[in-house]
Design an enzyme around this catalytic site. Structure first.
Site, PDB file in Angstrom:
ATOM      1  N   ASN A 268      -7.901   4.995   1.974  1.00 30.60           N
ATOM      2  CA  ASN A 268      -8.926   3.967   1.767  1.00 30.60           C
ATOM      3  C   ASN A 268      -8.330   2.570   1.907  1.00 30.60           C
ATOM      4  O   ASN A 268      -8.894   1.684   2.553  1.00 30.60           O
ATOM      5  CB  ASN A 268      -9.559   4.121   0.386  1.00 30.60           C
ATOM      6  CG  ASN A 268     -10.614   5.206   0.340  1.00 30.60           C
ATOM      7  OD1 ASN A 268     -11.014   5.734   1.372  1.00 30.60           O
ATOM      8  ND2 ASN A 268     -11.045   5.559  -0.851  1.00 30.60           N
ATOM      9  N   GLU A 269      -7.171   2.369   1.270  1.00 23.50           N
ATOM     10  CA  GLU A 269      -6.499   1.069   1.357  1.00 23.50           C
ATOM     11  C   GLU A 269      -6.144   0.747   2.806  1.00 23.50           C
ATOM     12  O   GLU A 269      -6.352  -0.372   3.280  1.00 23.50           O
ATOM     13  CB  GLU A 269      -5.225   1.079   0.502  1.00 23.50           C
ATOM     14  CG  GLU A 269      -5.472   1.124  -0.988  1.00 23.50           C
ATOM     15  CD  GLU A 269      -4.191   1.296  -1.782  1.00 23.50           C
ATOM     16  OE1 GLU A 269      -4.292   1.324  -3.015  1.00 23.50           O
ATOM     17  OE2 GLU A 269      -3.096   1.415  -1.177  1.00 23.50           O
ATOM     18  N   MET A 270      -5.579   1.725   3.500  1.00 24.40           N
ATOM     19  CA  MET A 270      -5.190   1.527   4.894  1.00 24.40           C
ATOM     20  C   MET A 270      -6.401   1.164   5.742  1.00 24.40           C
ATOM     21  O   MET A 270      -6.365   0.223   6.543  1.00 24.40           O
ATOM     22  CB  MET A 270      -4.519   2.781   5.449  1.00 24.40           C
ATOM     23  CG  MET A 270      -4.161   2.690   6.932  1.00 24.40           C
ATOM     24  SD  MET A 270      -3.539   4.246   7.602  1.00 24.40           S
ATOM     25  CE  MET A 270      -1.883   4.277   6.936  1.00 24.40           C
TER      26      MET A 270
ATOM     27  N   SER B 291       0.859  -1.173   0.000  1.00 24.66           N
ATOM     28  CA  SER B 291       0.000   0.000   0.000  1.00 24.66           C
ATOM     29  C   SER B 291       0.902   1.231   0.000  1.00 24.66           C
ATOM     30  O   SER B 291       1.675   1.444   0.930  1.00 24.66           O
ATOM     31  CB  SER B 291      -0.910  -0.007   1.229  1.00 24.66           C
ATOM     32  OG  SER B 291      -1.744   1.122   1.255  1.00 24.66           O
TER      33      SER B 291
ATOM     34  N   ARG C 104       0.616   4.465 -12.574  1.00 29.19           N
ATOM     35  CA  ARG C 104      -0.053   3.497 -11.717  1.00 29.19           C
ATOM     36  C   ARG C 104      -1.477   3.304 -12.239  1.00 29.19           C
ATOM     37  O   ARG C 104      -2.456   3.514 -11.558  1.00 29.19           O
ATOM     38  CB  ARG C 104      -0.083   4.010 -10.271  1.00 29.19           C
ATOM     39  CG  ARG C 104      -0.576   3.004  -9.256  1.00 29.19           C
ATOM     40  CD  ARG C 104      -0.738   3.629  -7.877  1.00 29.19           C
ATOM     41  NE  ARG C 104      -1.354   2.700  -6.961  1.00 29.19           N
ATOM     42  CZ  ARG C 104      -1.782   3.009  -5.754  1.00 29.19           C
ATOM     43  NH1 ARG C 104      -1.666   4.242  -5.306  1.00 29.19           N
ATOM     44  NH2 ARG C 104      -2.340   2.111  -4.984  1.00 29.19           N
TER      45      ARG C 104
END
Length: 338
Positions: A78-80, A6, A170
């Site tokens: 959001n990923e975290m 992440s 990305r």
């Protein structure tokens, strides 16, 4: 299990080197998720939001590559949040110029008391590799590992910490779509009802011996050490030439929690009492065979988050007796070593 890195796309340079280190250690290509590289990223035709959500729901080992840019990115947060909700195994790695005293880091979902390490910290990289070896098939050749780590540190040193990557491929169009989402990723989590810290043990086993010692015979510094391990979810403690590192972590833990420095001052003797009581076993040695790390024996470590309320209350009582407000120290230190 896969490894999910992440990261902010602006830190692709550090992420690329972490991926290369993982590959050099023997981690397979299909075990790595790194969306700044199409080889390890989102398959063609997949919706980035749904794909990332599905990967996180599978509970990968998460590497949080933390930086100022990370905390400025909605996608990263959001990923975290999604990974944190499902309690994925993880490691926090900091870019060289990341300020650990930043308010965003201190107030984020990741516990700032949890020990992470800077990406250019060679000693901690070796501990990180040992952690990975529990879930992944990595090289067993010490010389090969050492050479790969030295190469990694050398390449990290070539990166200018002040350099800024404006645009990184990305899967940019899809990434922008994800960064525009303001709500955190929702993940369906299966919850299990805990048994209110009630742990069944048979009289005479090691765990019941540990509980009896803690409740009736341990000194305050030993109870503080238990509280430190529970509070930081640590089951391993550094010793030997690494002992000063552990002591520095304990000092910062004491400052954050307004606890007097009794444990950090008496760590060596306290650790030795734990060893003599038969509660520890060697978990890492130097190349010459000297002990550099202990861990709680499995029977105790497996219950560290379920210690009886009576024991937790006793450690809290000791903490309250050792209250000390570190006003001057906090004002003087803008950075934490972990």
């Amino acid at each position: 299990m896969k490894i999910f890195i992440s990261h902010s796309s602006r830190n692709k340079n550090y992420g690329d080197l972490i991926v290369q280190l993982l590959r050099d250690l023997g981690i397979k290509e299909d075990e790595i998720i790194f969306t700044s590289n199409v080889v390890y990223g989102i398959p063609v035709g997949e919706n980035i939001f749904n794909w990332l959500k599905s990967q996180i729901e599978e509970k990968p080992f998460v590497i949080y590559l933390l930086s100022a840019q990370y905390y400025d990115s909605i996608a990263c947060l959001n990923e975290m949040g999604a990974a944190w909700v499902i309690e994925s195994a993880h490691a926090a790695i900091f870019t060289p110029n990341f300020n650990l005293a930043s308010k965003k880091f201190q107030s984020g979902v990741l516990d700032p008391r949890e020990i992470g390490f800077y990406v250019n910290d060679e000693e901690r990289i070796f501990s990180f590799i040992q952690l990975l070896s529990k879930n992944f098939d990595i090289s067993k050749n010490p010389m090969s590992i050492s050479q790969n780590v030295k190469k990694f540190i050398s390449e990290i040193g070539k990166i200018d910490p002040q350099s800024k990557i404006k645009e990184v491929p990305r899967q940019v169009e899809e990434l922008n779509e994800l960064e525009a989402i303001s709500e955190p990723i929702e993940v369906q989590v299966k919850t299990e009802k805990r048994n209110n810290n009630a742990v069944k043990v048979e009289k005479g086993d090691l765990y019941s011996k540990f509980i009896d010692l803690a409740l009736n015979r341990m000194k305050e510094d030993e109870l503080l050490l238990i509280h430190y391990m529970v509070d930081t979810s640590k089951t391993k403690l550094m010793t030997g030439w690494q002992e000063e590192h552990e002591i520095s972590y304990i000092r910062e833990w004491e400052k954050i929690n307004d606890i007097a420095n009794s444990l950090s001052k008496n760590y060596t003797a306290t650790l030795r009492r734990f060893e003599l009581r038969g509660l520890l076993e060697i978990s890492a040695v130097t190349g010459s065979g000297n002990t550099k790390e202990f861990q709680l024996k499995d029977e105790i470590a497996s219950n560290i988050l379920d210690f009886p309320d009576e024991l937790l209350s006793k450690t809290e009582e000791v903490v309250s007796k050792n209250f000390f407000e570190h006003k001057e120290e906090d004002a003087a230190n803008d950075d934490f070593p972990f």
